[in-house]
Motif scaffolding. Structure first.
Motif, short mmCIF file in Angstrom:
data_model
loop_
_atom_site.label_atom_id
_atom_site.label_comp_id
_atom_site.label_asym_id
_atom_site.label_seq_id
_atom_site.Cartn_x
_atom_site.Cartn_y
_atom_site.Cartn_z
N ASN A 117 26.01 70.55 18.08
CA ASN A 117 25.81 71.90 17.55
C ASN A 117 25.06 71.87 16.21
OD1 ASN A 117 26.83 73.72 19.57
ND2 ASN A 117 28.88 72.97 19.12
N MET A 118 25.73 72.17 15.11
CA MET A 118 25.04 72.33 13.84
C MET A 118 24.43 71.03 13.32
SD MET A 118 24.40 75.22 12.63
CE MET A 118 24.79 76.95 12.87
N ARG A 119 25.00 69.89 13.68
CA ARG A 119 24.38 68.64 13.25
C ARG A 119 23.00 68.49 13.86
NH1 ARG A 119 27.04 62.52 13.57
NH2 ARG A 119 25.54 61.54 12.15
N VAL A 120 22.86 68.90 15.11
CA VAL A 120 21.56 68.88 15.76
C VAL A 120 20.63 69.91 15.13
CG1 VAL A 120 20.35 69.28 17.95
CG2 VAL A 120 22.48 67.98 17.92
N ALA A 121 21.14 71.10 14.84
CA ALA A 121 20.32 72.14 14.23
C ALA A 121 19.76 71.68 12.89
CB ALA A 121 21.15 73.42 14.05
N LEU A 122 20.60 71.03 12.10
CA LEU A 122 20.14 70.54 10.80
C LEU A 122 19.13 69.41 10.97
CD1 LEU A 122 23.58 70.60 8.97
CD2 LEU A 122 21.68 72.16 8.59
N GLU A 123 19.38 68.52 11.93
CA GLU A 123 18.48 67.40 12.17
C GLU A 123 17.09 67.90 12.59
OE1 GLU A 123 17.48 63.34 12.40
OE2 GLU A 123 19.40 64.20 11.74
N ALA A 124 17.05 68.93 13.43
CA ALA A 124 15.79 69.46 13.94
C ALA A 124 15.19 70.55 13.07
CB ALA A 124 16.00 70.00 15.36
N GLN A 125 15.92 70.97 12.02
CA GLN A 125 15.51 72.10 11.18
C GLN A 125 15.26 73.32 12.07
OE1 GLN A 125 12.44 71.03 8.25
NE2 GLN A 125 12.92 68.87 8.65
#
Length: 468
Positions: A149-157
């Motif tokens: 979830n948000m870890r992926v969102a932050l990683e991908a901006q």
């Protein structure tokens, strides 16, 4: 690096897979080179890529929506539940027995580098990656081990759209509560709220969207209508969908196994399908299907415990066509052997004995896209194989296609998922059952276009405009 847009949900079954597919087709229609991505799926609805690797069914559909070749980078981690506390880990399309043996939380550190690698390789290759979350980012107990979830969102901006199923009620509380559960950094990724599956006049929602934006600073960027355009999804869409009226003209009873897999392959049966969990459900059935299973021996014991095993056997002896697919095929045989504990069953489990077949579960898994000519019908059919079982035929059964399809009287079994998705074979199967074909399901491509048109029209144009 390419851009990323991400669909997260307040809950499971908020429509994330559906909306992700719609966005993939909207962007593809606009000429954007787009690919789907979901870091980790938990589902027994899986399929096979052209490379012979396994990935989640929803991402296969999303790849079709994006008009790109399915690639396991789009779903690097697939968890296939085998029991309430055990899942098989499929990493980049192949079973990983070492990770499968690890406790849940200990897997995450080892999985994250694979998720990162797959994500960045897609971002390097495509203009836009449309990312699907899992469950809800509000599950703060899972934040430390989050890889989806948000870890992926932050990683991908990524620009995050948070969806809520308004048909279930409580959407504004869900959206506000989820926002409150996010960190300041995570909130900064939110670009908009989506009210999904809305029935009625959107003007009646006022002033709630304005109130929500005042509370959070996040606008509501879409009110998506309830759409009666089905897509294969992660979980049991077809198993849960009612088919009213199917009994009037006859029906096909499908056993709703606890660990049933690949439900969507029976979607072409339409109103002819009735999912059953008790012997009474087989009463009057024109045909019976035993579907695939992620835990064949356990589901076979469930069949016996519910009385369905006896009901299926009686139906077969009465001349009713019985059809087993993958795990269902194995159940119809004489014995299931599991010397290495691959299926989690006993060393030997007796089958229903309706097909003269013996199955042994092997550590290696067969995964392949397959086409063959059925000698019974003369039809060229295609589908896909996903199975650990290796099946040997005795003298009492007729082998129609070696390793793929067998017949013994009115009982047939196959390892080929998707056989009934071949329209001509579906018509022949229903003919054996004395049933007329249902209203044909529109092609997947046509359904994706229709969904994209409706979802695209319901979104704030600036949501898509940012990625063109």
């Amino acid at each position: 690096m390419g851009k990323a847009i991400m669909v997260q949900g307040c809950t499971s079954s908020a429509g994330k897979s559906y909306l992700t597919a719609a966005l993939c087709r909207v962007l593809s229609n606009a000429g954007v080179r787009v690919a789907p991505f979901k870091a980790q799926n938990m589902s027994n609805n899986a399929g096979i890529t052209p490379a012979g690797l396994e990935m989640g069914r929803a991402q296969l559909v999303q790849a079709a929506a994006a008009r790109v070749t399915p690639d396991v980078r789009m779903n690097p981690v697939l968890l296939k539940p085998e029991a309430d506390t055990r899942s098989q880990v499929v990493l980049l399309g192949q079973v990983n027995r070492e990770l499968t043996a690890l406790p849940w939380r200990e897997r995450k550190a080892q999985l994250w580098p694979h998720v990162q690698g797959a994500l960045h390789s897609l971002l390097d290759e495509y203009d836009v990656v449309v990312i699907e979350g899992a469950g809800s980012p509000a599950e703060v107990n899972l934040r430390a081990s989050d890889i989806v979830n948000m870890r992926v969102a932050l990683e991908a901006q990524a620009a995050v759209l948070l969806a809520s199923d308004i048909d279930r009620g409580g959407s504004f509380a869900h959206l506000l509560g989820t926002w409150h559960c996010l960190t300041t950094e995570e909130r900064a990724r939110l670009r908009g709220f989506i009210l999904n599956r809305f029935r009625g006049d959107p003007r009646l929602l006022a002033p709630a969207p304005e109130w929500l934006e005042a509370q959070t600073g996040v606008p509501t960027v879409g009110v998506i209508p309830m759409l009666d355009i089905p897509l294969p999804e992660e979980d049991g869409l077809w198993g849960d969908a009612p088919h009213p009226g199917g009994e009037q003209d006859g029906f096909v009873a499908i056993a709703r196994l606890p660990r049933v897999s690949n439900l969507d392959e029976f979607a072409p049966l339409g109103e002819r399908a009735r999912w059953v969990t008790s012997p009474a459900g087989l009463s009057g059935a024109n045909a019976v299907i035993l579907p695939g299973s992620k835990s064949t021996a356990a589901d076979l014991r469930w069949l016996r415990a519910t009385g369905l095993a006896g009901a299926v056997t009686r139906a077969a002896h009465a001349g009713v066509p019985v059809f087993g697919v993958c795990g269902g095929l194995q159940m119809l045989g004489r014995v299931l052997r599991d010397p290495q504990g691959v299926d989690g069953g006993q060393p030997a489990e007796p089958g229903l004995g309706l097909l003269d077949l013996d199955t042994t579960f092997a550590a290696g898994k067969t995964t392949a896209l397959t086409t063959f000519t059925d000698p019974e019908t003369g039809l060229s059919v295609r589908g896909y194989e996903i199975h650990h079982g290796q099946t040997q035929a005795g003298s009492g059964v007729e082998t129609l296609a070696p390793g793929l399809l067998w017949r013994q009287g009115n009982v047939r079994g196959t390892y080929l998922h998707g056989l009934l998705e071949n329209p001509a074979y579906l018509e022949r199967f229903l003919g054996w059952a004395g049933l007329r074909p249902p209203q044909p399901l529109a092609s997947l491509d046509a359904r994706l276009d229709a969904i994209a048109a409706r979802v695209g029209a319901a979104l704030d144009p600036r949501v898509i405009g940012e990625f063109l």
